[in-house]
Design a protein around this motif. Structure first.
Motif, mmCIF file in Angstrom:
data_model
loop_
_atom_site.group_PDB
_atom_site.id
_atom_site.type_symbol
_atom_site.label_atom_id
_atom_site.label_comp_id
_atom_site.label_asym_id
_atom_site.label_seq_id
_atom_site.Cartn_x
_atom_site.Cartn_y
_atom_site.Cartn_z
ATOM 1 N N LEU A 1 0.804 -1.223 0.000
ATOM 2 C CA LEU A 1 0.000 0.000 0.000
ATOM 3 C C LEU A 1 0.831 1.264 0.000
ATOM 4 O O LEU A 1 0.404 2.283 -0.515
ATOM 5 N N CYS A 2 2.010 1.243 0.579
ATOM 6 C CA CYS A 2 2.834 2.452 0.584
ATOM 7 C C CYS A 2 4.251 2.108 1.020
ATOM 8 O O CYS A 2 4.459 1.334 1.944
ATOM 9 N N GLU A 3 5.205 2.712 0.340
ATOM 10 C CA GLU A 3 6.615 2.576 0.702
ATOM 11 C C GLU A 3 7.083 3.782 1.515
ATOM 12 O O GLU A 3 8.254 3.894 1.834
ATOM 13 N N SER A 4 6.188 4.732 1.792
ATOM 14 C CA SER A 4 6.483 5.956 2.549
ATOM 15 C C SER A 4 7.520 6.840 1.864
ATOM 16 O O SER A 4 8.283 7.540 2.513
ATOM 17 N N GLU A 5 7.575 6.763 0.560
ATOM 18 C CA GLU A 5 8.469 7.601 -0.249
ATOM 19 C C GLU A 5 7.669 8.229 -1.387
ATOM 20 O O GLU A 5 8.142 8.327 -2.525
ATOM 21 N N CYS A 6 6.470 8.685 -1.075
ATOM 22 C CA CYS A 6 5.524 9.155 -2.086
ATOM 23 C C CYS A 6 6.106 10.236 -2.998
ATOM 24 O O CYS A 6 5.865 10.226 -4.200
ATOM 25 N N LYS A 7 6.848 11.158 -2.435
ATOM 26 C CA LYS A 7 7.376 12.265 -3.242
ATOM 27 C C LYS A 7 8.382 11.793 -4.290
ATOM 28 O O LYS A 7 8.673 12.509 -5.240
ATOM 29 N N ASN A 8 8.927 10.598 -4.127
ATOM 30 C CA ASN A 8 9.917 10.066 -5.054
ATOM 31 C C ASN A 8 9.354 9.029 -6.007
ATOM 32 O O ASN A 8 10.103 8.425 -6.760
#
Length: 81
Positions: A43-50
């Motif tokens: 669901l998310c790698e916590s690096e959305c901006k990249n």
């Protein structure tokens, strides 16, 4: 076995990771790599901006297009041989 994790969080998904996941699945099937490459989503790698992001084993790759993902995976598979 290589594990490819494709981020399917809203940011990565909207930036093209749905197409990347499909391309990876096609590549695995066409090259008959089911015994060498596993694909899964998160669901998310916590690096959305990249993003869009994929993870191959413990390495995170950012700003990955479908073509880039296939290139990275093919190099990883060659290293196994």
């Amino acid at each position: 076995m290589i594990t490819v994790t494709v981020c399917m969080g809203s940011s990565c998904f909207s930036r093209g990771n749905s197409a990347t996941a499909e391309a990876i699945q096609r590549y695995i099937a066409e090259k008959k790599l089911q015994d060498k490459v596993a694909i899964r989503g998160c669901l998310c790698e916590s690096e959305c901006k990249n993003g869009p992001n994929i993870r191959i084993d413990d390495t995170l790759y950012a700003n990955v297009s479908a073509d880039m993902a296939i290139d990275i995976i093919s190099r990883q598979v060659e290293a196994l041989l």
